[in-house]
Enzyme design. Structure first.
Site, mmCIF file in Angstrom:
data_model
loop_
_atom_site.group_PDB
_atom_site.id
_atom_site.type_symbol
_atom_site.label_atom_id
_atom_site.label_comp_id
_atom_site.label_asym_id
_atom_site.label_seq_id
_atom_site.Cartn_x
_atom_site.Cartn_y
_atom_site.Cartn_z
ATOM 1 N N HIS A 1 0.830 -1.213 0.000
ATOM 2 C CA HIS A 1 0.000 0.000 0.000
ATOM 3 C C HIS A 1 0.861 1.258 0.000
ATOM 4 O O HIS A 1 2.097 1.184 -0.032
ATOM 5 C CB HIS A 1 -1.011 -0.034 1.151
ATOM 6 C CG HIS A 1 -0.404 -0.073 2.528
ATOM 7 N ND1 HIS A 1 0.464 0.877 2.991
ATOM 8 C CD2 HIS A 1 -0.541 -0.970 3.541
ATOM 9 C CE1 HIS A 1 0.816 0.599 4.234
ATOM 10 N NE2 HIS A 1 0.227 -0.533 4.583
ATOM 11 N N HIS B 1 3.975 1.436 2.397
ATOM 12 C CA HIS B 1 5.127 0.646 1.945
ATOM 13 C C HIS B 1 5.773 1.324 0.740
ATOM 14 O O HIS B 1 6.995 1.380 0.621
ATOM 15 C CB HIS B 1 4.691 -0.761 1.499
ATOM 16 C CG HIS B 1 3.924 -1.527 2.540
ATOM 17 N ND1 HIS B 1 2.734 -2.147 2.265
ATOM 18 C CD2 HIS B 1 4.182 -1.762 3.846
ATOM 19 C CE1 HIS B 1 2.294 -2.746 3.353
ATOM 20 N NE2 HIS B 1 3.149 -2.524 4.333
ATOM 21 N N CYS C 1 -0.147 -8.643 22.835
ATOM 22 C CA CYS C 1 -1.052 -8.276 21.731
ATOM 23 C C CYS C 1 -0.729 -9.178 20.549
ATOM 24 O O CYS C 1 0.403 -9.173 20.048
ATOM 25 C CB CYS C 1 -0.873 -6.813 21.319
ATOM 26 S SG CYS C 1 -1.781 -6.434 19.798
ATOM 27 N N CYS D 1 0.264 -7.096 17.362
ATOM 28 C CA CYS D 1 1.638 -6.581 17.304
ATOM 29 C C CYS D 1 2.664 -7.688 17.503
ATOM 30 O O CYS D 1 3.860 -7.473 17.289
ATOM 31 C CB CYS D 1 1.889 -5.553 18.393
ATOM 32 S SG CYS D 1 0.806 -4.145 18.334
ATOM 33 N N CYS E 1 -4.364 -2.527 23.688
ATOM 34 C CA CYS E 1 -3.169 -2.264 22.895
ATOM 35 C C CYS E 1 -3.235 -0.840 22.349
ATOM 36 O O CYS E 1 -4.229 -0.463 21.730
ATOM 37 C CB CYS E 1 -3.091 -3.260 21.731
ATOM 38 S SG CYS E 1 -1.884 -2.752 20.484
ATOM 39 N N HIS F 1 -3.542 -1.141 18.327
ATOM 40 C CA HIS F 1 -4.714 -1.780 17.718
ATOM 41 C C HIS F 1 -6.023 -1.443 18.411
ATOM 42 O O HIS F 1 -7.096 -1.719 17.878
ATOM 43 C CB HIS F 1 -4.553 -3.299 17.722
ATOM 44 C CG HIS F 1 -3.539 -3.785 16.732
ATOM 45 N ND1 HIS F 1 -2.200 -3.825 16.997
ATOM 46 C CD2 HIS F 1 -3.685 -4.228 15.458
ATOM 47 C CE1 HIS F 1 -1.550 -4.289 15.937
ATOM 48 N NE2 HIS F 1 -2.422 -4.527 14.992
ATOM 49 N N LYS G 1 -5.496 8.760 11.259
ATOM 50 C CA LYS G 1 -4.324 7.892 11.206
ATOM 51 C C LYS G 1 -4.593 6.814 10.162
ATOM 52 O O LYS G 1 -5.679 6.266 10.092
ATOM 53 C CB LYS G 1 -4.091 7.265 12.577
ATOM 54 C CG LYS G 1 -2.792 6.491 12.637
ATOM 55 C CD LYS G 1 -2.576 5.841 13.991
ATOM 56 C CE LYS G 1 -1.433 4.856 13.892
ATOM 57 N NZ LYS G 1 -1.467 3.811 14.868
ATOM 58 N N LYS H 1 -3.617 0.098 8.630
ATOM 59 C CA LYS H 1 -3.080 -0.876 7.689
ATOM 60 C C LYS H 1 -4.169 -1.800 7.178
ATOM 61 O O LYS H 1 -4.009 -2.467 6.176
ATOM 62 C CB LYS H 1 -2.007 -1.715 8.374
ATOM 63 C CG LYS H 1 -0.788 -0.927 8.747
ATOM 64 C CD LYS H 1 0.225 -1.814 9.438
ATOM 65 C CE LYS H 1 1.320 -0.955 10.040
ATOM 66 N NZ LYS H 1 2.338 -1.719 10.701
HETATM 67 O O1 ME8 Z 1 6.473 -3.317 10.618
HETATM 68 N N1 ME8 Z 1 2.906 6.006 6.319
HETATM 69 O O2 ME8 Z 1 6.147 -4.328 8.569
HETATM 70 P P1 ME8 Z 1 4.928 -3.471 7.982
HETATM 71 C C1 ME8 Z 1 4.189 5.842 6.009
HETATM 72 N N2 ME8 Z 1 7.646 -6.343 9.289
HETATM 73 N N3 ME8 Z 1 4.805 4.652 5.996
HETATM 74 C C2 ME8 Z 1 4.081 3.577 6.319
HETATM 75 C C3 ME8 Z 1 2.722 3.666 6.658
HETATM 76 C C4 ME8 Z 1 2.135 4.967 6.653
HETATM 77 N N4 ME8 Z 1 0.876 5.193 6.954
HETATM 78 N N5 ME8 Z 1 2.276 2.434 6.917
HETATM 79 C C5 ME8 Z 1 3.319 1.584 6.739
HETATM 80 C C6 ME8 Z 1 6.718 -4.183 9.803
HETATM 81 N N6 ME8 Z 1 4.416 2.273 6.372
HETATM 82 C C7 ME8 Z 1 7.813 -5.184 10.086
HETATM 83 C C8 ME8 Z 1 9.153 -4.514 9.824
HETATM 84 S S1 ME8 Z 1 11.802 -4.551 9.709
HETATM 85 C C9 ME8 Z 1 13.039 -5.449 10.304
HETATM 86 C C10 ME8 Z 1 10.336 -5.378 10.094
HETATM 87 C C11 ME8 Z 1 5.739 1.717 6.049
HETATM 88 O O3 ME8 Z 1 4.496 -4.192 6.774
HETATM 89 C C12 ME8 Z 1 6.810 2.262 6.976
HETATM 90 O O4 ME8 Z 1 8.057 2.066 6.369
HETATM 91 O O5 ME8 Z 1 3.949 -3.153 9.022
HETATM 92 C C13 ME8 Z 1 6.672 1.341 8.145
HETATM 93 O O6 ME8 Z 1 7.807 1.390 9.000
HETATM 94 C C14 ME8 Z 1 6.528 0.021 7.456
HETATM 95 O O7 ME8 Z 1 5.721 0.330 6.289
HETATM 96 C C15 ME8 Z 1 5.859 -1.054 8.290
HETATM 97 O O8 ME8 Z 1 5.634 -2.148 7.466
#
Ligand code: ME8
Length: 623
Positions: free
Chosen positions: A20, A23, A128, A131, A145, A148, A297, A300
């Site tokens: 999305h 990412h 949680c 998380c 949490c 969440h 906010k 995801k």
């Molecule tokens: O946390 N705005 O993976 P994840 C900006 N697997 N960037 C965002 C965002 C938003 N609203 N939402 C997500 C994880 N991101 C773990 C990471 S690393 C060793 C393990 C981006 O799929 C941002 O880079 O939840 C965030 O840190 C990441 O997606 C979280 O991706």
């Protein structure tokens, strides 16, 4: 920027969500940074990947009736394909289910176990499942949490623990003696604030009875590794054998790029893990803010973040890249909206950049090739001086991941280029053979500006930059060394490049292209159109476009400003009957109040005033 090597990583994304906007943002800015550093001639290794273990995947796979590995293969491919589609130039893509990763995770666990850094103990805590972590009493909000907003589960179990608490003092000192380790500063402060409280040991295992889908501990097969311990190590495991050539080349130059949501694991767990394992800490942790949708906010779990990413196909990858980099100040949250994207596309890309490229290539293509450099007047010197300053500003901004500042420096220069074209009026020069030397010097400057744009825009707008280079016949790889002002050779053939970023008609659906909105006769009747006679006309000082007209409207005379100076000489207008909108609110332009609007049609650069084909007195109604 001192290092000439960069190892740049994005987070490895969870594969329980589709790719999305969030990412894509992280991956796009990482890509821009990687491209920028490659242009500098630096050695770059750019890594992204997917995080595939944990409860969520195991549960989703069970629900879908497939193996976790099969689900992981499908969902990871969605990320990989998205990055290919967006033109992301990652050098590697790591998956935590790959043997190369498992091997290094187990090696590090074994090392820590043998060094006594890991111990077996009992733990009870609020867990949680979303998380996949325990929350301390302090972090819990209303028993839920904080991330969440769902109830937590009290879990008590025997587990393995990493002696993280032993590294608290070391970590504080390390961060204090490396002021830009975590940046921007607000996030460094956040970590230091967190470290003012006693640091707990980190629970790094999950019993297999509860969670099967993970990497087994090499010293106790009854347990798998905690997801964060597993995930963070990807940054090292992707470089192959620890101590190997690839590792030795790149690890000392590691820079992580993450969103603020995962600051704590990267700012606290990871440096402690590295220290305990005897590995050097990364050089920088670069933390960006969050995109918000509709003011709230960004969650995801909702589909609109995926839809936001789909706008890359609607408006083009370059436009999407430009928007997210220009709109968000690195480190701060930003609001995403389609309207804002279209606004930037029309104003910055179609107008400022697209028009410049179109005008400059049209003028050069009409001549066929780049003329000799010719004389350098103060106007040409200014273009070159501001260009050099811009390059220094872009370098300084990129050192801090300040993409927005870098782009605004480039656009300031582009603004100057557009003003330069307006004031030098090359199309007028072209009509006068005596002014040919002057024309050549202007055309050379435009060609050189295009050539440099084709290089400096490359990290940010790779497709457009490639097209600009192509119009000048530049093929193959370029570097910033090629972007020294004055490098353009006379005789270089130039092709016309128009429509680089077509304007997007939004809401009012661009009158020229799309069928316009239908209105009723009553709406039309509200516009008071009148015949007017031009009684006097003069150029507006300091304006290339505006003429100041005095018009007679029946008994009344009025002043009206019209943007027609490039098409009509004042003397040609006096005595003409034109059509004006008589009931517009007055508007002040360059210090003069304009009372009405003269109607004219335009198409592709030509303009024609509406006049009468039979005589009528001034003030006559038009309908
Ligand atoms: O946390 N705005 O993976 P994840 C900006 N697997 N960037 C965002 C965002 C938003 N609203 N939402 C997500 C994880 N991101 C773990 C990471 S690393 C060793 C393990 C981006 O799929 C941002 O880079 O939840 C965030 O840190 C990441 O997606 C979280 O991706």
């Amino acid at each position: 920027m001192s290092e000439s090597v960069l190892y740049l990583t994005t987070p490895i994304y969870y594969i329980n969500a589709r790719p999305h906007l969030g990412h894509a943002y992280t991956t796009i800015i990482a890509d821009a940074m990687a491209r920028y550093r490659r242009l500098r001639g630096d050695r770059v290794w750019f890594l992204t990947g997917t995080d595939e273990h944990g409860d969520k995947i195991a549960q989703a796979a069970a629900k879908a009736g497939v193996s976790p590995q099969a689900l992981a293969d499908t969902n990871s491919a969605a990320f990989r394909e998205t990055w290919v589609r967006l033109g992301i130039t990652n050098d590697d893509f790591i998956r935590t289910t790959e043997p190369r990763h498992t091997r290094v995770v187990q090696q590090i666990l074994q090392t820590l176990w043998e060094a006594g850094e890991i111990y077996f103990g009992k733990y009870g805590g609020h867990y949680c499942y979303g998380c996949e972590r325990f929350y301390t009493e302090k972090e819990i909000v209303d028993g839920k949490c904080p991330d969440h907003d769902t109830p937590l589960t009290w879990i008590e179990e025997e587990n393995y623990f990493f002696r993280m608490s032993a590294y608290q003092d070391w970590l504080v000192k390390y961060i204090e003696s490396h002021p830009d380790l975590i940046r921007p500063e607000r996030y460094r402060n956040e970590i230091l604030g967190f470290l003012r409280e006693p640091l707990q040991d980190l629970n790094i295992s999950r019993p297999r009875t509860r969670l099967e889908w993970g990497i087994p501990l090499p010293f106790d097969e009854r347990f798998v590794t905690y997801v964060w311990f597993d995930a963070l190590i990807n940054y090292v495991s992707a470089l192959g054998e620890i101590g190997g050539e690839h590792y030795t080349t790149f690890w000392p130059h590691a820079q992580h790029l993450i969103g603020k949501d995962i600051l704590k694991p990267h700012g606290v767990y990871w440096p402690c893990m590295l220290k305990a394992a005897g590995l050097p800490v990364y050089t920088h942790l670069n933390v960006h803010g969050y995109w918000r949708l509709g003011g709230g906010k960004m969650s995801k779990s909702i589909g609109n973040v995926v839809e936001a990413l789909a706008l890359t196909d609607t408006y083009g990858h370059d436009a999407f890249r430009y928007f997210v980099m220009r709109e968000a100040v690195f480190g701060l949250d930003a609001d995403f909206s389609e309207e804002a994207l279209v606004g930037r596309l029309n104003a910055d890309l179609a107008n400022d950049l697209g028009n410049f490229v179109s005008r400059a290539t049209t003028l050069l293509a009409a001549r066929g090739e780049v003329p000799p450099r010719g004389e350098v007047t103060p106007a040409e010197a200014e273009v070159a001086t501001v260009y050099r300053k811009m390059r220094a500003d872009v370098d300084a901004a990129m050192e801090e991941f300040a993409f927005s500042r870098a782009l605004s420096a480039i656009w300031d220069w582009l603004g100057l280029l557009n003003r330069y074209v307006d004031s030098e009026q090359p199309w007028t020069l072209a009509k006068d053979p005596a002014r040919r030397p002057r024309l050549e010097s202007v055309l050379y400057t435009l060609g050189e500006s295009l050539r440099c744009l084709g290089i400096v825009l490359d990290p940010f707008l790779p497709l457009a930059a490639g097209k600009i280079r192509e119009a000048l016949g530049v093929s193959g790889a370029v570097t910033f060394a090629d972007a020294e002002w004055g490098g353009l050779r006379s005789g270089t053939p130039v092709r016309k490049l128009s429509g680089l970023f077509p304007r997007v008609a939004k809401d009012a659906k661009a009158a020229e292209t799309a069928p316009s909105e239908r209105i009723g006769i009553a709406d039309f009747a509200r516009i008071d159109l009148r015949v007017a006679e031009v009684v006097a006309a003069e150029a507006m000082p300091k304006s290339k476009k505006l003429l100041k007209l005095t018009i007679a409207l029946g008994d009344e005379t009025r002043t009206v400003l019209a943007g027609i100076a490039e098409h009509y000489a004042p003397a040609d207008l006096v005595g003409r009957k034109v059509v004006v909108v008589a009931n517009l609110h007055p508007a002040k332009l360059m210090g003069v109040e304009s009372n009405g609007m003269v109607l004219a049609g335009s198409s592709e650069g030509s303009l024609a005033l509406l006049t009468l084909d039979r005589d009528l007195p001034p003030g006559a109604r038009v309908k």
